[in-house]
Write an enzyme that holds these catalytic residues in place. Sequence first.
Site, mmCIF file in Angstrom:
data_model
loop_
_atom_site.group_PDB
_atom_site.id
_atom_site.type_symbol
_atom_site.label_atom_id
_atom_site.label_comp_id
_atom_site.label_asym_id
_atom_site.label_seq_id
_atom_site.Cartn_x
_atom_site.Cartn_y
_atom_site.Cartn_z
ATOM 1 N N ASP A 39 0.819 -1.201 0.000
ATOM 2 C CA ASP A 39 0.000 0.000 0.000
ATOM 3 C C ASP A 39 0.861 1.262 0.000
ATOM 4 O O ASP A 39 2.057 1.235 0.296
ATOM 5 C CB ASP A 39 -0.911 0.022 1.226
ATOM 6 C CG ASP A 39 -2.167 -0.809 1.030
ATOM 7 O OD1 ASP A 39 -2.403 -1.254 -0.101
ATOM 8 O OD2 ASP A 39 -2.902 -1.018 2.015
ATOM 9 N N LYS A 60 -3.595 2.742 -2.625
ATOM 10 C CA LYS A 60 -4.884 3.406 -2.749
ATOM 11 C C LYS A 60 -4.962 4.449 -1.637
ATOM 12 O O LYS A 60 -4.556 4.205 -0.513
ATOM 13 C CB LYS A 60 -6.041 2.413 -2.610
ATOM 14 C CG LYS A 60 -6.067 1.338 -3.689
ATOM 15 C CD LYS A 60 -7.204 0.370 -3.475
ATOM 16 C CE LYS A 60 -8.540 0.954 -3.839
ATOM 17 N NZ LYS A 60 -8.716 1.172 -5.274
ATOM 18 N N MET A 168 -9.836 9.023 8.074
ATOM 19 C CA MET A 168 -9.894 9.729 6.779
ATOM 20 C C MET A 168 -10.780 10.959 6.847
ATOM 21 O O MET A 168 -11.599 11.222 5.945
ATOM 22 C CB MET A 168 -10.365 8.766 5.677
ATOM 23 C CG MET A 168 -9.419 7.601 5.457
ATOM 24 S SD MET A 168 -10.067 6.310 4.383
ATOM 25 C CE MET A 168 -11.090 5.372 5.527
#
Length: 256
Positions: A39, A60, A168
């Site tokens: 990642d 991502k 996030m």
Amino acid sequence: MSSHVPGKVVFVGAGPGSADLITLRGARWLAQAEVVLYDALTDPTLRELAPHALWVHVGKRGFCDSTAQTQINALLVKHAREHAVVVRLKGGDPSVFGRLEEELEALAQAGIQSEVVPGVTAAIAAAAAIQRPLTRRGKGRSVSLTTAMTQAGELHATRTADTEVFYMAGKQLAALARRLQQAGWAPDTPVSVLSRAGWPDQLHSDHTVATLPQASLLHAGRPSVVTVGAGAAALRGVNKPSGAEVPLPARSPLKP
């Protein structure tokens, strides 16, 4: 027909931030890997554990157009059919907002064995960094981990636990503050924001629901964890640690 037996895919949680937050089991599987699909937020130092493996970036970030999930699934199947051990290296813990479900299902449909090695998730790293336990005896009996943004781009905030941790949410702190009040959180509820949890340059700030928008500039452009409620309250008599003040080792954190 080929008698080749497909290899095994091991999902390894790298933990958030610095390489030495990986588990011993995760490090051992990396040492055996022939291919590593990694990642975006994993520490590059982890390459020292698998120097001879093929490292494939499949990073991502949120729902933006990084590597497509279907492409990642196809790469996992392809490499597992060609190699004995494939490691899918994910930041934090694979089971927490790591799109683990899709990848496990793709492997199962292809008849490929898999294993999941847990890792330290960002909420736990943030709580450790600032010494704020997510659960508190008598007043913090439940914790909820929530992603603030949905795939449709909608911002959600809830009040389903004594401590709510939002992942996030760094780009939406002002909007999150409004959503928190709509969800029933009082304006004076303590809020803790920690960006780049687990890294040497992690940054922490304290707020309330009412003053949370002030954190927007401080944490701009940095992956942030927002803790609301019981787990965000400062402890009596405990000084607030700063990650920037922790001396870093001169050598690699992966070597004794």
